[in-house]
Motif scaffolding. Structure first.
Motif, mmCIF file in Angstrom:
data_model
loop_
_atom_site.group_PDB
_atom_site.id
_atom_site.type_symbol
_atom_site.label_atom_id
_atom_site.label_comp_id
_atom_site.label_asym_id
_atom_site.label_seq_id
_atom_site.Cartn_x
_atom_site.Cartn_y
_atom_site.Cartn_z
ATOM 1 N N UNK A 126 -64.678 1.832 42.776
ATOM 2 C CA UNK A 126 -64.650 3.186 43.335
ATOM 3 C C UNK A 126 -63.297 3.851 43.105
ATOM 4 N N UNK A 127 -62.225 3.079 43.198
ATOM 5 C CA UNK A 127 -60.887 3.631 42.980
ATOM 6 C C UNK A 127 -60.707 4.091 41.543
ATOM 7 N N UNK A 128 -61.132 3.266 40.599
ATOM 8 C CA UNK A 128 -61.009 3.630 39.188
ATOM 9 C C UNK A 128 -61.878 4.842 38.866
ATOM 10 N N UNK A 132 -60.548 8.467 37.472
ATOM 11 C CA UNK A 132 -61.001 9.063 36.213
ATOM 12 C C UNK A 132 -61.656 10.417 36.432
ATOM 13 N N UNK A 133 -62.277 10.590 37.581
ATOM 14 C CA UNK A 133 -62.888 11.864 37.945
ATOM 15 C C UNK A 133 -62.193 12.375 39.206
ATOM 16 N N UNK A 134 -62.383 13.607 39.531
ATOM 17 C CA UNK A 134 -61.814 14.122 40.772
ATOM 18 C C UNK A 134 -62.587 13.553 41.955
ATOM 19 N N UNK A 135 -61.992 13.536 43.156
ATOM 20 C CA UNK A 135 -62.653 12.892 44.305
ATOM 21 C C UNK A 135 -64.033 13.453 44.614
ATOM 22 N N UNK A 136 -64.152 14.784 44.618
ATOM 23 C CA UNK A 136 -65.450 15.376 44.925
ATOM 24 C C UNK A 136 -66.495 15.071 43.875
ATOM 25 N N UNK A 137 -66.114 15.192 42.615
ATOM 26 C CA UNK A 137 -67.047 14.899 41.526
ATOM 27 C C UNK A 137 -67.467 13.441 41.545
ATOM 28 N N UNK A 138 -66.533 12.560 41.835
ATOM 29 C CA UNK A 138 -66.855 11.138 41.914
ATOM 30 C C UNK A 138 -67.887 10.869 43.000
ATOM 31 N N UNK A 139 -67.714 11.502 44.154
ATOM 32 C CA UNK A 139 -68.675 11.309 45.248
ATOM 33 C C UNK A 139 -70.050 11.841 44.868
ATOM 34 N N UNK A 140 -70.088 12.998 44.216
ATOM 35 C CA UNK A 140 -71.368 13.568 43.791
ATOM 36 C C UNK A 140 -72.078 12.659 42.793
ATOM 37 N N UNK A 141 -71.320 12.125 41.845
ATOM 38 C CA UNK A 141 -71.923 11.264 40.826
ATOM 39 C C UNK A 141 -72.489 9.990 41.444
ATOM 40 N N UNK A 142 -71.769 9.422 42.398
ATOM 41 C CA UNK A 142 -72.262 8.198 43.041
ATOM 42 C C UNK A 142 -73.484 8.480 43.907
ATOM 43 N N UNK A 143 -73.478 9.601 44.608
ATOM 44 C CA UNK A 143 -74.650 9.954 45.415
ATOM 45 C C UNK A 143 -75.857 10.257 44.540
ATOM 46 N N UNK A 144 -75.609 10.913 43.408
ATOM 47 C CA UNK A 144 -76.709 11.202 42.493
ATOM 48 C C UNK A 144 -77.289 9.917 41.916
ATOM 49 N N UNK A 145 -76.415 8.950 41.653
ATOM 50 C CA UNK A 145 -76.885 7.666 41.131
ATOM 51 C C UNK A 145 -77.725 6.926 42.165
ATOM 52 N N UNK A 159 -66.585 20.470 46.490
ATOM 53 C CA UNK A 159 -66.000 21.383 45.505
ATOM 54 C C UNK A 159 -64.602 21.826 45.932
ATOM 55 N N UNK A 160 -64.446 22.100 47.226
ATOM 56 C CA UNK A 160 -63.118 22.491 47.714
ATOM 57 C C UNK A 160 -62.130 21.332 47.593
ATOM 58 N N UNK A 161 -62.620 20.105 47.755
ATOM 59 C CA UNK A 161 -61.754 18.935 47.572
ATOM 60 C C UNK A 161 -61.268 18.832 46.131
#
Length: 222
Positions: A126-128, A132-145, A159-161
């Motif tokens: 999760x840290x890596x 590699x991605x911004x925090x908000x985008x990373x959370x969205x990608x993991x939730x989408x997965x 998005x604001x994050x």
């Protein structure tokens, strides 16, 4: 890498020429520098030797006058950066700053004094991913997965994050911010040197009293 658009094939074709030009440049021959060198322009007034404020003006050095042993040593040193093997090791375009940033992020999420027996691999991944991605985008990608639907309010917050993260990165690179940080460091060094001299003069109690007063003044009122 940036000049060639990270095209390894093009870099591999021109790398031997840059290697030979650098070898000749160190030996005082700048004939190949104008077209193949990375740092030397090659002209008499623009080459590395004449532009250096240390070599020419201070020591009047225009070449290294190397013997065969020196050339062999220089050859081995340049191979560390200007060889095909070195190029293969830099294919991912990683640098020291990125490595240090990743190490700091991992240290923050996986401190050495805590033993994560169950979720160490997950926290590391999760840290890596967040680096590699911004925090908000990373959370969205993991939730989408995980097929988790996020509300509009949650998406807006993520998005604001991302915007805040991008702003902080841009803010830290501003010239005035870097200048202010350097000025603060310089002031701290002056203060440190002043009290260090006082300590040598056996007036160390002054520094200790000042520290105690500052700590007392900054203590929160209960």
């Amino acid at each position: 890498m940036k000049v060639y658009g990270r095209d390894i094939q093009k870099i591999s074709e021109d790398l031997p020429k840059a290697f030979e030009a650098t070898m000749r440049c160190y030996d005082g021959d700048c004939a190949m520098c104008s077209t193949n060198s990375i740092v030397c322009a090659g002209a008499e007034t623009k080459n590395y030797w004449n532009r250096s404020i240390f070599l020419l003006s201070s020591y009047h050095i225009t070449c290294l006058q190397m013997n065969e042993n020196d050339k062999h040593l220089l050859f081995e040193i340049l191979k560390m950066k200007l060889s095909i093997n070195a190029l293969d090791s830099m294919t991912l375009y990683d640098n020291t700053n990125k490595n240090e940033a990743t190490h700091r992020a991992i240290s923050a999420n996986l401190p050495k004094n805590v033993y994560f027996s169950r979720n160490m691999k997950g926290r590391l991944a999760a840290t890596v991913h967040r680096s590699n991605n911004s925090p908000g985008t990373s959370t969205k990608m993991k939730c989408d997965r995980l097929v988790i639907e996020l509300s509009n309010r949650t998406n807006a917050f993520l998005d604001s994050t991302d915007r805040e993260c991008a702003y902080q990165k841009e803010y830290q690179k501003r010239e005035e911010v870097q200048h202010r940080k350097l000025s603060q460091k310089a002031e701290n060094l002056v203060v440190h040197k002043t009290f260090k001299d006082l300590n040598k003069a056996n007036i160390c109690h002054v520094y200790k009293k000042v520290n105690l007063i500052l700590c007392w003044m900054t203590m929160p009122v209960v």
